[in-house]
Design a protein around this motif. Structure first.
Motif, PDB file in Angstrom:
ATOM      1  N   ALA A  33      -0.276   2.473  -3.476  1.00  0.00           N
ATOM      2  CA  ALA A  33      -1.705   2.620  -3.184  1.00  0.00           C
ATOM      3  C   ALA A  33      -2.427   3.371  -4.298  1.00  0.00           C
ATOM      4  CB  ALA A  33      -1.900   3.344  -1.852  1.00  0.00           C
ATOM      5  N   GLU A  77      -7.009  10.580  -0.395  1.00  0.00           N
ATOM      6  CA  GLU A  77      -6.920   9.358   0.409  1.00  0.00           C
ATOM      7  C   GLU A  77      -6.230   8.254  -0.377  1.00  0.00           C
ATOM      8  OE1 GLU A  77      -7.986   8.802   3.476  1.00  0.00           O
ATOM      9  OE2 GLU A  77      -9.251  10.542   3.920  1.00  0.00           O
ATOM     10  N   GLN A  78      -5.345   7.519   0.320  1.00  0.00           N
ATOM     11  CA  GLN A  78      -4.712   6.335  -0.259  1.00  0.00           C
ATOM     12  C   GLN A  78      -4.072   6.636  -1.616  1.00  0.00           C
ATOM     13  OE1 GLN A  78      -4.327   3.239   1.190  1.00  0.00           O
ATOM     14  NE2 GLN A  78      -5.187   4.148   3.036  1.00  0.00           N
ATOM     15  N   THR A  79      -3.222   7.661  -1.644  1.00  0.00           N
ATOM     16  CA  THR A  79      -2.497   7.989  -2.873  1.00  0.00           C
ATOM     17  C   THR A  79      -1.010   8.062  -2.557  1.00  0.00           C
ATOM     18  OG1 THR A  79      -2.997  10.328  -2.458  1.00  0.00           O
ATOM     19  CG2 THR A  79      -4.385   9.170  -4.055  1.00  0.00           C
ATOM     20  N   ASP A 133      -1.309  13.779  -0.658  1.00  0.00           N
ATOM     21  CA  ASP A 133      -1.831  12.642   0.109  1.00  0.00           C
ATOM     22  C   ASP A 133      -2.038  13.027   1.574  1.00  0.00           C
ATOM     23  OD1 ASP A 133      -2.349   9.624   0.222  1.00  0.00           O
ATOM     24  OD2 ASP A 133      -0.851   9.891   1.790  1.00  0.00           O
ATOM     25  N   LYS A 146      -3.207   0.603  -6.727  1.00  0.00           N
ATOM     26  CA  LYS A 146      -4.007  -0.481  -6.168  1.00  0.00           C
ATOM     27  C   LYS A 146      -5.444  -0.056  -5.871  1.00  0.00           C
ATOM     28  CE  LYS A 146      -2.333  -3.527  -3.465  1.00  0.00           C
ATOM     29  NZ  LYS A 146      -1.800  -4.260  -2.310  1.00  0.00           N
ATOM     30  N   GLU A 147      -5.647   1.218  -5.568  1.00  0.00           N
ATOM     31  CA  GLU A 147      -6.986   1.692  -5.234  1.00  0.00           C
ATOM     32  C   GLU A 147      -7.815   2.056  -6.461  1.00  0.00           C
ATOM     33  OE1 GLU A 147      -8.343   1.730  -2.169  1.00  0.00           O
ATOM     34  OE2 GLU A 147      -6.505   0.734  -1.517  1.00  0.00           O
ATOM     35  N   GLN A 153       0.828  -1.205   0.000  1.00  0.00           N
ATOM     36  CA  GLN A 153       0.000   0.000   0.000  1.00  0.00           C
ATOM     37  C   GLN A 153       0.859   1.251   0.000  1.00  0.00           C
ATOM     38  OE1 GLN A 153      -3.299  -1.231  -0.887  1.00  0.00           O
ATOM     39  NE2 GLN A 153      -3.737   0.588   0.322  1.00  0.00           N
TER      40      GLN A 153
END
Length: 343
Positions: A45, A157-159, A127, A48-49, A41
């Protein structure tokens, strides 16, 4: 089942030691799996997101996104032909806050898209992890390659990419910094890949494996995980093999009085399942507790799905190991076994 539990009660120390070893190995496996997922992650991420789809880079880049260069003309052609396509580029870099503190980030820019944050010239979205370092909306950032300034207008989020926070900037600002209008990638959501001249398509997973730091990191950790799984299988096989050797005369007597071989196997399976279930329950509880108390900066991410998958693998490996070790039970002749026990 009663016979299996009675034997475990009689040999508590042996089964306790065995269960403790299974607990330690499974706990270590869950911890490394959590670390592998956490590093995954932290490393990618951003990719993946994203929804399942395909990334396209120039064939000449030979699986290296950093060498891919899609011309503005080809970008325009693709974006007009495919409504859901997005052109994007990612480059590692740094920016400075108003106090001159340096921060490593992955600068990203995209064409108009619902998949990524959109910013105007002079704006930047970073992020959310940078909030822990004190960055806030309204902060002013600079870069030596960019003549202007950026103002933080939001957090994503999630970057994360390449273990760095992603910073989304306007395409014009990106072009000024890196002196090019070319984009590295085209992304399109969907299961079917399109054939585009000069470009090679990669699924999300395939694209992740083209990132050198990601593939090398995950390969090393996954090798350790599966090595531990193999060790657990050998452990089950050796333990029950030694137990069965010691019980040869007992099995002979049981066979002599009419106990079937499948009943003896069932006894062994019950013992394996009982020990493994308790050990896994404790190790799962400990690993999930660790995830709750782990420091924020530690890349540890262990999902329930991953936990259940490895728990099932341990049960299957335990069943196989115990079964292979118990094949000798079928060969036991009652009279011969009783005579060996009397010697």
């Amino acid at each position: 089942m009663n016979l299996a539990l009675k034997e475990m009660k009689k040999n508590k120390s042996k089964f306790f030691i065995f269960g403790s070893i299974v607990f330690l190995i499974s706990t270590l496996t869950f911890m490394i799996a959590g670390l592998a997922n956490g590093l995954s992650q932290d490393n990618a991420a951003l990719i993946k997101e994203m929804p399942d789809g395909h990334f396209y880079m120039t064939t000449d880049a030979e699986d290296n996104y950093a060498l891919s260069a899609i011309s503005p003309e080809q970008q325009d052609s693709i974006l007009k032909q495919y409504d859901d396509a997005t052109a994007l580029s990612i480059q590692m870099g740094i920016f400075y806050n108003e106090e001159g503190k340096q921060q490593s980030v992955a600068f990203a820019t995209t064409s108009d898209s619902e998949q990524f944050p959109q910013v105007k010239s002079g704006e930047i979205i970073v992020d959310k992890s940078l909030q822990e370092d004190g960055y806030q909306v309204g902060d002013i950032l600079t870069n030596n390659q960019y003549s202007g300034q950026w103002k933080i207008v939001g957090f994503s989020e999630q970057t994360k990419f390449n273990h760095a926070a992603v910073a989304f900037i306007n395409p014009d600002n990106f072009a000024e910094m890196y002196r090019t209008l070319d984009q590295q990638l085209i992304y399109m959501p969907g299961d079917e890949a399109n054939s585009i001249d000069g470009l090679t398509a990669y699924t999300n997973k395939e694209f992740l494996n083209t990132i050198p730091s990601y593939s090398a990191e995950q390969l090393s950790l996954n090798m350790i995980i599966w090595f531990l799984v193999v060790i657990s299988g050998l452990l089950f096989a050796i333990f029950f093999y030694m137990m069965n050797i010691q019980k040869t005369s007992l099995f002979g007597i049981l066979k002599a009085i009419g106990v079937k071989t499948k009943t003896l196997f069932a006894m062994m399976w019950v013992q394996m399942l009982f020990i493994t279930a308790i050990s896994l329950a404790l190790s799962i509880g400990l690993s999930q507790l660790f995830q709750q108390v782990a420091p924020d900066g530690m890349p540890f991410h262990l999902t329930i799905e991953t936990t259940l998958v490895f728990a099932a693998i341990f049960l299957i490996i335990g069943f196989i190991g115990a079964t292979l070790s118990g094949l000798q039970i079928k060969k036991i002749q009652p009279l011969q076994a009783i005579q060996q026990g009397e010697m």
